[in-house]
Design a protein around this motif. Sequence first.
Motif, PDB file in Angstrom:
ATOM      1  N   ARG A 214      89.431   1.033-108.472  1.00 25.05           N
ATOM      2  CA  ARG A 214      89.450   0.791-107.030  1.00 25.05           C
ATOM      3  C   ARG A 214      89.524  -0.714-106.788  1.00 25.05           C
ATOM      4  NH1 ARG A 214      88.648   5.014-103.898  1.00 25.05           N
ATOM      5  NH2 ARG A 214      87.909   3.808-102.140  1.00 25.05           N
ATOM      6  N   LEU A 215      90.377  -1.096-105.871  1.00 22.59           N
ATOM      7  CA  LEU A 215      90.518  -2.503-105.512  1.00 22.59           C
ATOM      8  C   LEU A 215      89.609  -2.816-104.335  1.00 22.59           C
ATOM      9  CD1 LEU A 215      94.388  -3.093-105.533  1.00 22.59           C
ATOM     10  CD2 LEU A 215      92.753  -3.752-107.265  1.00 22.59           C
ATOM     11  N   ASN A 216      89.054  -4.026-104.338  1.00 23.20           N
ATOM     12  CA  ASN A 216      88.360  -4.432-103.123  1.00 23.20           C
ATOM     13  C   ASN A 216      89.400  -4.978-102.161  1.00 23.20           C
ATOM     14  OD1 ASN A 216      88.845  -7.170-103.703  1.00 23.20           O
ATOM     15  ND2 ASN A 216      86.947  -7.326-104.874  1.00 23.20           N
ATOM     16  N   ARG A 217      88.994  -5.242-100.950  1.00 22.27           N
ATOM     17  CA  ARG A 217      89.949  -5.624 -99.908  1.00 22.27           C
ATOM     18  C   ARG A 217      90.657  -6.936-100.240  1.00 22.27           C
ATOM     19  NH1 ARG A 217      89.620  -3.897 -94.183  1.00 22.27           N
ATOM     20  NH2 ARG A 217      88.223  -2.561 -95.272  1.00 22.27           N
ATOM     21  N   ASP A 218      89.962  -7.913-100.817  1.00 19.78           N
ATOM     22  CA  ASP A 218      90.600  -9.198-101.124  1.00 19.78           C
ATOM     23  C   ASP A 218      91.678  -9.040-102.190  1.00 19.78           C
ATOM     24  OD1 ASP A 218      88.959 -10.487 -99.297  1.00 19.78           O
ATOM     25  OD2 ASP A 218      87.433 -10.979-100.811  1.00 19.78           O
TER      26      ASP A 218
ATOM     27  N   ALA B  57      93.290  -6.296-102.879  1.00 22.07           N
ATOM     28  CA  ALA B  57      94.376  -5.519-102.274  1.00 22.07           C
ATOM     29  C   ALA B  57      95.244  -6.406-101.400  1.00 22.07           C
ATOM     30  CB  ALA B  57      93.792  -4.369-101.457  1.00 22.07           C
ATOM     31  N   MET B  58      94.630  -7.328-100.653  1.00 21.92           N
ATOM     32  CA  MET B  58      95.400  -8.225 -99.790  1.00 21.92           C
ATOM     33  C   MET B  58      96.270  -9.150-100.633  1.00 21.92           C
ATOM     34  SD  MET B  58      96.446  -9.098 -96.922  1.00 21.92           S
ATOM     35  CE  MET B  58      95.426  -8.450 -95.651  1.00 21.92           C
ATOM     36  N   ARG B  59      95.723  -9.674-101.736  1.00 19.09           N
ATOM     37  CA  ARG B  59      96.524 -10.533-102.619  1.00 19.09           C
ATOM     38  C   ARG B  59      97.696  -9.747-103.216  1.00 19.09           C
ATOM     39  NH1 ARG B  59      91.524 -12.828-103.609  1.00 19.09           N
ATOM     40  NH2 ARG B  59      91.024 -11.477-105.364  1.00 19.09           N
ATOM     41  N   ALA B  60      97.436  -8.524-103.647  1.00 20.99           N
ATOM     42  CA  ALA B  60      98.509  -7.699-104.215  1.00 20.99           C
ATOM     43  C   ALA B  60      99.564  -7.380-103.162  1.00 20.99           C
ATOM     44  CB  ALA B  60      97.928  -6.412-104.799  1.00 20.99           C
ATOM     45  N   LEU B  61      99.137  -7.143-101.916  1.00 21.43           N
ATOM     46  CA  LEU B  61     100.091  -6.864-100.840  1.00 21.43           C
ATOM     47  C   LEU B  61     100.921  -8.106-100.530  1.00 21.43           C
ATOM     48  CD1 LEU B  61     101.109  -4.720 -98.879  1.00 21.43           C
ATOM     49  CD2 LEU B  61      99.381  -5.496 -97.253  1.00 21.43           C
TER      50      LEU B  61
ATOM     51  N   ALA C  65      97.757   0.208-100.774  1.00 22.08           N
ATOM     52  CA  ALA C  65      97.942   0.170 -99.323  1.00 22.08           C
ATOM     53  C   ALA C  65      98.945   1.247 -98.936  1.00 22.08           C
ATOM     54  CB  ALA C  65      98.465  -1.200 -98.897  1.00 22.08           C
ATOM     55  N   VAL C  66      98.662   1.907 -97.826  1.00 19.25           N
ATOM     56  CA  VAL C  66      99.560   2.963 -97.353  1.00 19.25           C
ATOM     57  C   VAL C  66      99.969   2.661 -95.915  1.00 19.25           C
ATOM     58  CG1 VAL C  66      98.674   4.781 -98.861  1.00 19.25           C
ATOM     59  CG2 VAL C  66      97.582   4.383 -96.689  1.00 19.25           C
ATOM     60  N   PRO C  67     101.170   3.047 -95.535  1.00 18.63           N
ATOM     61  CA  PRO C  67     101.598   2.792 -94.160  1.00 18.63           C
ATOM     62  C   PRO C  67     100.773   3.633 -93.186  1.00 18.63           C
ATOM     63  CG  PRO C  67     103.377   3.769 -95.460  1.00 18.63           C
ATOM     64  CD  PRO C  67     102.205   3.644 -96.342  1.00 18.63           C
TER      65      PRO C  67
ATOM     66  N   THR D 249     108.070  -3.466 -87.496  1.00 22.55           N
ATOM     67  CA  THR D 249     106.776  -3.737 -88.101  1.00 22.55           C
ATOM     68  C   THR D 249     106.262  -2.497 -88.815  1.00 22.55           C
ATOM     69  OG1 THR D 249     105.601  -3.106 -86.096  1.00 22.55           O
ATOM     70  CG2 THR D 249     106.103  -5.447 -86.369  1.00 22.55           C
ATOM     71  N   VAL D 250     105.509  -2.748 -89.884  1.00 27.08           N
ATOM     72  CA  VAL D 250     104.826  -1.694 -90.620  1.00 27.08           C
ATOM     73  C   VAL D 250     103.376  -2.120 -90.749  1.00 27.08           C
ATOM     74  CG1 VAL D 250     104.676  -0.402 -92.775  1.00 27.08           C
ATOM     75  CG2 VAL D 250     106.903  -1.116 -91.920  1.00 27.08           C
ATOM     76  N   VAL D 251     102.464  -1.288 -90.255  1.00 24.81           N
ATOM     77  CA  VAL D 251     101.035  -1.581 -90.374  1.00 24.81           C
ATOM     78  C   VAL D 251     100.544  -0.856 -91.612  1.00 24.81           C
ATOM     79  CG1 VAL D 251      98.772  -1.416 -89.287  1.00 24.81           C
ATOM     80  CG2 VAL D 251     100.812  -1.831 -87.878  1.00 24.81           C
ATOM     81  N   MET D 252     100.000  -1.641 -92.552  1.00 25.58           N
ATOM     82  CA  MET D 252      99.530  -1.081 -93.824  1.00 25.58           C
ATOM     83  C   MET D 252      98.009  -1.014 -93.801  1.00 25.58           C
ATOM     84  SD  MET D 252     102.361  -0.611 -95.487  1.00 25.58           S
ATOM     85  CE  MET D 252     101.889  -0.374 -97.180  1.00 25.58           C
ATOM     86  N   ALA D 253      97.474   0.151 -94.157  1.00 23.19           N
ATOM     87  CA  ALA D 253      96.028   0.322 -94.275  1.00 23.19           C
ATOM     88  C   ALA D 253      95.615  -0.082 -95.672  1.00 23.19           C
ATOM     89  CB  ALA D 253      95.657   1.783 -94.006  1.00 23.19           C
ATOM     90  N   LEU D 254      94.639  -0.963 -95.754  1.00 27.86           N
ATOM     91  CA  LEU D 254      94.132  -1.443 -97.037  1.00 27.86           C
ATOM     92  C   LEU D 254      92.906  -0.632 -97.440  1.00 27.86           C
ATOM     93  CD1 LEU D 254      94.481  -5.255 -96.331  1.00 27.86           C
ATOM     94  CD2 LEU D 254      95.925  -3.862 -97.795  1.00 27.86           C
ATOM     95  N   PRO D 255      92.529  -0.677 -98.724  1.00 26.35           N
ATOM     96  CA  PRO D 255      91.341   0.052 -99.139  1.00 26.35           C
ATOM     97  C   PRO D 255      90.111  -0.453 -98.393  1.00 26.35           C
ATOM     98  CG  PRO D 255      92.547  -0.775-101.052  1.00 26.35           C
ATOM     99  CD  PRO D 255      93.183  -1.356 -99.836  1.00 26.35           C
ATOM    100  N   ALA D 256      89.140   0.432 -98.216  1.00 23.69           N
ATOM    101  CA  ALA D 256      87.928   0.092 -97.495  1.00 23.69           C
ATOM    102  C   ALA D 256      87.123  -0.960 -98.277  1.00 23.69           C
ATOM    103  CB  ALA D 256      87.075   1.342 -97.279  1.00 23.69           C
ATOM    104  N   ALA D 257      86.436  -1.809 -97.532  1.00 29.74           N
ATOM    105  CA  ALA D 257      85.607  -2.842 -98.168  1.00 29.74           C
ATOM    106  C   ALA D 257      84.419  -2.185 -98.853  1.00 29.74           C
ATOM    107  CB  ALA D 257      85.126  -3.836 -97.104  1.00 29.74           C
ATOM    108  N   ARG D 258      84.071  -2.743-100.023  1.00 26.91           N
ATOM    109  CA  ARG D 258      82.926  -2.187-100.756  1.00 26.91           C
ATOM    110  C   ARG D 258      81.779  -3.130-100.712  1.00 26.91           C
ATOM    111  NH1 ARG D 258      84.645  -0.652-106.492  1.00 26.91           N
ATOM    112  NH2 ARG D 258      86.111  -2.322-106.365  1.00 26.91           N
TER     113      ARG D 258
END
Length: 188
Positions: free
Chosen positions: A78-82, A84-88, A137-139, A179-188
């Motif tokens: 599982r990725l944390n939000r940071d 995931a944001m870097r990977a995105l 991340a998913v759309p 535009t595409v809004v991507m949902a990132l994994p929840a913060a842990r």
Amino acid sequence: MNFSEQLKARWATLETRERRMVAVAVTLVALALLWWIALAPALRTLAAAPAEHARLDAQLQQMATLQNRAKALQSQPRLNRDDAMRALETSVREGLGNGNAQLMTTGGDGAATVTLRSVPANTVAQWLAQARGNAHAVPREAHLTRAPVASTPTPTPTPTPSAGNKDASSAPQVRWDGTVVMALPAAR
């Protein structure tokens, strides 16, 4: 006099030849009913069984493949939000290019907005798969419109011996704006 007595009386008045014909007719009707009610449906089911078995085997194989994919996704760390944001950010930069897309993070709702400008459709599809795999991340929302086709003159293709073949590279490529809004994994 009831019905069975009437039937017995009528039977007694028939000649041997008539009795034999009635018995043959009753036997034929009984055999036809046996065929239509018991044997024909069973034989149809038996004949259709190999095809149905093959269809169910294919369905089972597909379900096993989906199960394996789900297990593989579940086993990924599982990725944390940071992270995931870097990977995105990396996937937007490498997959879509800096000139065609821009990534903006939004408030605390765990989403990022990617703005697309004239991005080829196949590139968008590849980027979405990459964002799902790398950034988890998913759309969540997409607002896309077909970009206008560039008005650059296209060279006239030279005829080839096989006139039925069309050059795929000369066909206009579908491009997307929006535009595409991507949902990132929840913060842990």
